[in-house]
Scaffold this active site. Structure first.
Site, PDB file in Angstrom:
ATOM      1  N   HIS A   1      -1.952   5.140  -9.655  1.00  0.00           N
ATOM      2  CA  HIS A   1      -2.782   6.356  -9.670  1.00  0.00           C
ATOM      3  C   HIS A   1      -3.377   6.615  -8.280  1.00  0.00           C
ATOM      4  CE1 HIS A   1      -5.631   9.345 -11.287  1.00  0.00           C
ATOM      5  NE2 HIS A   1      -6.495   8.800 -10.435  1.00  0.00           N
ATOM      6  N   GLU A   2      -3.919   5.577  -7.659  1.00  0.00           N
ATOM      7  CA  GLU A   2      -4.506   5.760  -6.326  1.00  0.00           C
ATOM      8  C   GLU A   2      -3.451   6.159  -5.301  1.00  0.00           C
ATOM      9  OE1 GLU A   2      -7.579   6.069  -6.162  1.00  0.00           O
ATOM     10  OE2 GLU A   2      -7.949   5.246  -8.158  1.00  0.00           O
TER      11      GLU A   2
ATOM     12  N   HIS B   1      -2.805   9.780  -5.337  1.00  0.00           N
ATOM     13  CA  HIS B   1      -3.692  10.537  -4.452  1.00  0.00           C
ATOM     14  C   HIS B   1      -3.172  10.520  -3.012  1.00  0.00           C
ATOM     15  CE1 HIS B   1      -6.690  11.511  -7.363  1.00  0.00           C
ATOM     16  NE2 HIS B   1      -7.021  10.247  -7.618  1.00  0.00           N
TER      17      HIS B   1
END
Length: 235
Positions: free
Chosen positions: A98-99, A102
């Site tokens: 998920h990070e 980004h």
């Protein structure tokens, strides 16, 4: 205003929603933190594999204190992983991906991420100074016929607080998109089994509810302020 019953009518639903969201994400993460991922890769290994495959080798990987305190910092192009996200679990793998989602957004200039970054300052001002201006305006009689200075102060506070509300709303597509990218990366790079895919989705979906709850709380708070400022005016 602290003892205003109307405040609790607006605030309690948002608070209960937020408490539930926090409980849900923590319980879901705890469940899958005890489930090893298919390749028994820890968070750092997952990060290195995905960064190499996605051309993100320039991204720095740091470890930070706490649990579920992970974040991506566009200023220094780093993902910062909490202690709970460096284990060889399905939950940790989901958070790391998920990070890095980004990081992909940042590299591609994802519109909503850029918008969120551009309004973060306004949001911080709105959630602090805006709140105090609304409260100060109400003390000066913003909701009365003779609002005058108090009404103007409260309107400025409302406008600033609207920036904080906008920030929470813009955050939603940013986070949902990062989770979508995370799932695609993990599948494309063969890091998840069908069972792992389902678990990753559950972890990321649970985390998404915290952002929805934050947006709901902001909207309800804004609605309460607007009600107090405009509700009592008759002119």
């Amino acid at each position: 205003m602290i003892f205003d019953p109307m405040y609790f009518i607006f605030a309690i639903p948002g608070m209960l929603f937020a408490f539930w969201a926090q409980w849900y994400v923590k319980s879901t993460f705890s469940k899958y933190a005890n489930v090893g991922n298919m390749h028994r890769m820890n968070g750092f290994d997952v990060a290195q594999r995905l960064m190499s495959a996605e051309g993100l080798n320039y991204v720095r990987v740091n470890q930070v204190a706490g649990q579920l305190t992970d974040f991506y910092n566009p200023a220094d192009k780093s993902i910062n992983l909490s202690q709970s996200s460096v284990t060889p679990s399905v939950a940790a793998m989901a958070v790391v991906a998920h990070e890095l989602g980004h990081a992909l957004q940042d590299r591609e200039g994802y519109t909503m991420l850029r918008l969120r970054s551009s309004i973060v300052g306004i949001a911080n001002i709105g959630s602090s100074i805006g709140t105090w201006l609304v409260m100060g305006g109400l003390m000066f009689g913003a909701a009365s016929r003779s609002g005058g200075f108090g009404f103007t102060m409260a309107l400025i506070g409302l406008a600033l607080f609207a920036g904080a509300v906008l920030f929470t709303l813009v955050t939603l597509p940013v986070e949902f998109n990062a989770s979508s990218r995370a799932k695609k990366m993990l599948i494309a790079n063969g890091l998840v089994s069908p069972q792992d895919q389902a678990a990753v989705s559950k972890v990321l979906n649970a985390a998404a509810w915290t952002y929805v709850a934050a947006a709901a709380q902001s909207i309800l708070t804004f609605a309460y302020f607007a009600f107090r400022v405009f509700g009592g005016r008759r002119d």
